[in-house]
Design an enzyme around this catalytic site. Sequence first.
Site, PDB file in Angstrom:
ATOM      1  CG  ASP A  57      33.124  -0.246   7.387  1.00  0.00           C
ATOM      2  OD1 ASP A  57      32.724  -0.658   6.344  1.00  0.00           O
ATOM      3  OD2 ASP A  57      32.553   0.930   6.998  1.00  0.00           O
TER       4      ASP A  57
ATOM      5  NE  ARG B 112      40.927   6.255  15.524  1.00  0.00           N
ATOM      6  CZ  ARG B 112      39.964   5.665  16.577  1.00  0.00           C
ATOM      7  NH1 ARG B 112      40.075   5.643  17.752  1.00  0.00           N
ATOM      8  NH2 ARG B 112      38.853   6.722  16.289  1.00  0.00           N
TER       9      ARG B 112
ATOM     10  CG  ASP C 152      41.484   7.617  13.165  1.00  0.00           C
ATOM     11  OD1 ASP C 152      41.874   8.508  13.564  1.00  0.00           O
ATOM     12  OD2 ASP C 152      39.925   8.333  13.324  1.00  0.00           O
TER      13      ASP C 152
ATOM     14  CB  SER D 114      31.811   9.236   9.541  1.00  0.00           C
ATOM     15  OG  SER D 114      32.995   9.205  10.037  1.00  0.00           O
TER      16      SER D 114
HETATM   17  N1  ARG Z   1      39.644  13.943  11.897  1.00  0.00           N
HETATM   18  C1  ARG Z   1      39.475  13.825  12.947  1.00  0.00           C
HETATM   19  C2  ARG Z   1      40.779  13.361  12.886  1.00  0.00           C
HETATM   20  O1  ARG Z   1      41.805  13.147  12.367  1.00  0.00           O
HETATM   21  C3  ARG Z   1      37.898  13.024  13.237  1.00  0.00           C
HETATM   22  C4  ARG Z   1      38.721  11.592  12.575  1.00  0.00           C
HETATM   23  C5  ARG Z   1      37.520  10.918  12.845  1.00  0.00           C
HETATM   24  N2  ARG Z   1      36.403  11.377  12.552  1.00  0.00           N
HETATM   25  C6  ARG Z   1      34.645  10.882  12.284  1.00  0.00           C
HETATM   26  N3  ARG Z   1      33.922  11.697  11.458  1.00  0.00           N
HETATM   27  N4  ARG Z   1      34.709   9.347  12.128  1.00  0.00           N
HETATM   28  O2  ARG Z   1      41.207  13.075  13.812  1.00  0.00           O
END
Ligand code: ARG
Length: 400
Positions: free
Chosen positions: A16, A97, A126, A177
């Site tokens: 991506d 982040r 994110d 993921s």
């Molecule tokens: N749910 C978690 C958050 O919002 C992780 C997000 C990313 N998760 C992932 N499996 N790519 O902080």
Amino acid sequence: MGRAKKVVLAYSGGVDTSVCIPYLKHEWGVEEVITLAADLGQGDELELVREKALKSGASESLVADVKDSFVQDYAFRAIQANTLYENRYPLGTALARPLIAKILVETAQKYGADAIAHGCTGKGNDQVRFDVSCAALNPHLMILAPAREWGMSREKTIAYGEQFGIPAPVKKSSPYSIDKNLLGRSIEAGVLEDPAAEPPEEIYEMTKAIANTPDEPEYIEIGFHQGIPTTLNGIDKKPVELIEQLNQLAGNHGIGRIDMIENRLVGIKSREIYESPAMLVLIQAHRDLESLTLTADVTHYKRGIEETYSQIVYNGLWYSPLKVALDAFIQKTQERVSGIVRLKFFKGNANVVGRWSNNSLYSTDLATYGAEDQFDHKAAEGFIYVWGLPTRIWSQQTRG
Ligand code: ARG
């Protein structure tokens, strides 16, 4: 909004973010894409990631090792605040982040870029964390999120990338993921989308299955100075090293797995599996040391602050004025949170079994049931009379 000419893109090396490079140039008329990969201890081969960006059309490809800052300025703040989103998730992904946003903004300023970009879709947390953090740090920069707008399926995305020499993933790509860094792994999608389905063992990397953990318990001691973990089993540790070793020690005993349904900021409930051995153990130990060194009212009041603080981190408000104000409160409370916490690791459990502090507010003379008891038992009677007086009067009035 004007058109962006020079863009700094948050880059992971995945399909991506790689496709974002030609997409920004060919569909959105960006002239120059500078990629930035953050080393957060995810263990990827970042030199290969760096080269991949260049092959995908980046004019410049940067890698920033931010592991020290990640632990000291983000993870340790979270430990001092005992942050667990919805009482469980230690925020490993969420904490990374704002740091990535910070280096994106710094890089954009250094290179004279007019926008930053990321590869987040429109469904997750994110995107919120990146957008809000970047806006907080430099409200003049544009924020571009191609994957939020392109509406391509996974297959289309791969096909689009192939036109520009971006290879399709070699292995049959994992159905999951996964986001990972020093603080842990976040795993979703695939069979996990069924909240009733037990997570398959294959998804775990940092934590052993209980069947494979040692049959003997292991004791470990964590030393804190003003709410910051500084030693492991009596030995001074640098922040990154402490997290790495504790991940290892706790993961070896199967400690640190979380399976939860969580509420995303965008209103979606999602099923996420986490592995976060060190963070969970550190928060548990830190909270225990606080109960020894803080007064009852500060301990109780802080619980409310911690809940708010967890939501702030989760919801992308790291650089908000509320977060900064709460930091001042938390830092003040940590001044005396120093000492040692002893834990026992065994078969998936971490239990605190002892704690010591020079700042301990625990008084054996007051707490003991033995002959040394210094507590004035008679004083309790008058105290209880006054304490219960409003209730007594209410009862007399209402019961007659
Ligand atoms: N749910 C978690 C958050 O919002 C992780 C997000 C990313 N998760 C992932 N499996 N790519 O902080």
